[in-house]
Design a protein around this motif. Structure first.
Motif, short mmCIF file in Angstrom:
data_model
loop_
_atom_site.label_atom_id
_atom_site.label_comp_id
_atom_site.label_asym_id
_atom_site.label_seq_id
_atom_site.Cartn_x
_atom_site.Cartn_y
_atom_site.Cartn_z
N TYR A 102 2.80 7.14 10.08
CA TYR A 102 3.88 7.89 9.43
C TYR A 102 4.08 9.25 10.10
O TYR A 102 5.21 9.64 10.40
CB TYR A 102 3.57 8.09 7.93
N ASP A 158 0.86 -1.18 0.00
CA ASP A 158 0.00 0.00 0.00
C ASP A 158 0.90 1.23 0.00
O ASP A 158 1.58 1.53 0.98
CB ASP A 158 -0.89 -0.03 1.24
N LYS A 159 0.88 1.96 -1.11
CA LYS A 159 1.81 3.08 -1.26
C LYS A 159 1.19 4.42 -0.87
O LYS A 159 1.74 5.48 -1.20
CB LYS A 159 2.35 3.11 -2.69
N THR A 160 0.09 4.37 -0.14
CA THR A 160 -0.50 5.59 0.39
C THR A 160 0.50 6.32 1.28
O THR A 160 1.07 5.74 2.20
CB THR A 160 -1.76 5.27 1.22
N GLY A 161 0.75 7.58 0.99
CA GLY A 161 1.65 8.38 1.82
C GLY A 161 3.12 8.05 1.67
O GLY A 161 3.97 8.61 2.37
N THR A 220 8.41 -0.36 -4.69
CA THR A 220 8.56 0.74 -3.74
C THR A 220 9.76 1.61 -4.13
O THR A 220 9.69 2.85 -4.13
CB THR A 220 8.74 0.20 -2.31
N ASN A 261 4.29 -2.68 4.83
CA ASN A 261 2.94 -3.22 4.93
C ASN A 261 2.87 -4.40 3.97
O ASN A 261 3.55 -4.43 2.95
CB ASN A 261 1.84 -2.19 4.71
N ASP A 310 1.62 0.58 9.84
CA ASP A 310 0.38 1.29 9.51
C ASP A 310 0.70 2.66 8.92
O ASP A 310 1.49 3.42 9.49
CB ASP A 310 -0.50 1.49 10.76
N VAL A 311 0.04 2.97 7.82
CA VAL A 311 0.19 4.30 7.21
C VAL A 311 -0.14 5.39 8.21
O VAL A 311 0.48 6.47 8.21
CB VAL A 311 -0.72 4.40 5.95
N GLU A 312 -1.11 5.12 9.08
CA GLU A 312 -1.54 6.12 10.06
C GLU A 312 -0.42 6.53 11.02
O GLU A 312 -0.51 7.56 11.69
CB GLU A 312 -2.72 5.57 10.88
N GLU A 317 5.44 11.09 0.38
CA GLU A 317 5.54 12.12 1.44
C GLU A 317 6.48 11.65 2.55
O GLU A 317 7.31 12.42 3.06
CB GLU A 317 4.16 12.43 2.01
#
Length: 529
Positions: A154, A16-19, A40, A106, A150-152, A22
């Protein structure tokens, strides 16, 4: 344990490459060297970041379709080495192993692959091996290594680094480690449970349960109990997947009751009729179907207006303005529906405390899923009750057979009884409940409770006789004696649906014949404790 440990080198490998970009830029800006793999690494380079491939570090190319890329001492040594252990440091220097201070991973989307119905081989290919191995290694060595799954987290990572001049504190690393082990445990649980299901293993030697936090609750069933709401990743339509449009935060009891309401109303096909279920304390106090939701709501409400106050309302069709207006005439805790019109939303907007939950679909009442209940020292595990009885399954056992209209009411009552706490007796007339007896210690008591409710509502509505006059009666399990059956007949019942199977079936059938009742057996019971 080392108090603060600087983050100088990070290994990032995410599905999952969300964020991702950044995070990569933020780490690079803080002077962190970036290591990465496959897609990645390409994504980070495409964003203009300098990245070293793990294959450069290990001296081995990624091989076997990516199955082997991080399973190497140059990686795991960098994650597991104790920085304050002279022997570990000497080994790192001897073999040219660089320390890895941050792992961001992840895992392959195994759960999503299973959820979309992929076949065995595709699911197997989506079982991550290197990712969990690295996560567990980094989490074990949290005295020196940060592990983010978890992305949350970061932003939390960057915040802790900024607070400590590029280092992280031990408390933060411990929290990350706990999340990491919880993630690998949940991942392994998903794999083992999928395999058990695919192999049709009824009782695996070991069973794992896992969930993801959706909401921390103010309290549990009572104010002195702590509670939280976890989702299981199944994406079954309902309270776990619903979007809350308005109203205050759901409570533990709200969630429990809303689930009961939506599972019940889903028994009725929206293509055939509109249906409404009103729930109080996990039991239905009114259920009905009709040509429109507004009509169905009114019929359900008129079963037990007293209990409907402060209840949960579930609809099998999108909420419309007329139904919304009727619902807001009394205090209602929660309404859940597969959609709502703009006009209905505007009507509800005036009721700030009314929670409106919208889903994209109804749950499938026949979908086999696993249900479990905690007991002292263990878990009870069973298939969810997805038992279904159609007209063709009914066996007429009395001299008198039900009419076609009675058959429709009997099947309606049977569907409702499935969702009523045992012992359950349900009275139905014209596709609406007129009396519900739930959770009593004897079937006779349940029949009495249902009869009393039907009598009380008749008086409230100004009717000359009980709502149960001429009703169909459903019992979730067999009548062990004729007394409960005869009580239902005295209340106004004219036909009965029950499982049968009692040692005294013949005695009960005889009593039904003498009372002029029509009765059918289902051969299936619906205990609900």
């Amino acid at each position: 344990m080392t108090e603060l440990h600087p983050v100088r080198r990070a290994l990032i490998s995410v599905s999952d490459k969300t964020g991702l970009i950044e995070l990569g830029k933020a780490l690079a800006d803080r002077g962190v060297e970036l290591l990465s793999t496959g897609g990645t690494a390409r994504a980070l380079r495409d964003a203009g970041l300098t990245v070293k491939d793990v294959s450069e570090v290990t001296g081995f190319p990624e091989m076997m379709d990516g199955r082997v890329k991080t399973l190497h001492p140059m990686v795991h040594g960098g994650l597991l080495a104790l920085r304050d252990n002279d022997a570990h440091v000497a080994a790192m220097e001897q073999h040219g192993i660089g320390g890895i201070d941050l792992l961001v991973v992840n895992l392959y989307p195994f759960e999503a692959t299973v959820a979309r119905g992929a076949g065995w081989d595709e699911c197997i290919e989506n079982i991550d091996i290197g990712g969990p191995a690295m996560i567990r290694a980094a989490a074990k060595n949290h005295a020196f290594v940060n592990v983010v799954v978890d992305v949350e987290d970061y932003e939390k990572l960057l915040g802790d680094m900024d607070q400590h001049d590029g280092a992280t504190c031990p408390k933060f690393r411990r929290k990350l480690a706990q999340k990491a082990y919880a993630r690998t445990a949940a991942y392994d649980a998903a794999v083992s449970n999928w395999m058990a299901g695919a192999l049709e293993l009824e009782a695996p030697r070991r069973r794992a349960f896992a969930g993801e936090l959706k909401q921390t609750l103010r309290y549990g069933e009572n104010s002195h109990q702590k509670a939280a709401f976890y989702t299981d990743g199944s994406n079954r339509p309902g309270v776990a997947t619903a979007v809350q449009l308005q109203g205050k935060e759901l409570s533990y009891n709200n969630i429990n009751d809303t689930d009961a309401a939506y599972e019940l109303v889903a028994e009725f096909d929206p293509a055939e009729s509109a249906a409404v279920a009103i729930i109080k304390h996990a039991n239905p106090c009114g259920v009905a179907r009709a040509g429109t939701l507004a009509e169905a709501y009114q019929k359900a409400f008129d079963c037990d207006r007293t209990s409907a106050f402060g209840g949960i309302v579930a609809l099998n069709r999108p909420l419309d303005a007329e139904t919304a207006a009727r619902i807001t005439e009394i205090f209602t805790e929660v309404v859940i529906a597969p959609g709502a019109s703009d006009e209905a939303k505007e009507i509800f907007a005036a009721k700030k405390n009314l929670r409106l939950l919208l889903t994209e679909a109804l749950p499938d009442p026949r979908q086999p899923i696993v249900a479990y209940k905690q007991v002292a020292g263990g878990m009870l595990v069973q298939d969810k009750d997805v038992g279904y009885v159609g007209m063709e399954d009914l066996k007429v056992v009395t001299e008198k057979a039900p009419t076609e209209a009675q058959m429709q009411d009997l099947l309606f009552a049977w569907k409702v009884a499935k969702h009523v706490k045992s012992n359950a007796i349900v009275y139905v007339k014209d596709n609406a409940t007129v009396g519900v007896g739930a959770g009593q210690m004897s079937r006779l008591d349940s029949a009495n409770v249902a009869a009393a409710k039907a009598e009380r509502m008749a008086k409230e509505l100004g009717l000359p006789e009980s709502l149960a006059k001429g009703c169909a009666v459903a019992s979730d399990a067999f009548f062990p004696f004729p007394d409960g059956l005869l009580e239902a007949a005295a209340a106004g019942g004219t036909c009965v649906i029950q499982p049968g199977g009692s040692m005294r079936d013949e005695e009960v059938i005889k009593a039904a014949n003498e009372a002029g009742l029509a009765m059918v057996f289902t051969g299936m019971r619906h205990f609900r404790h």
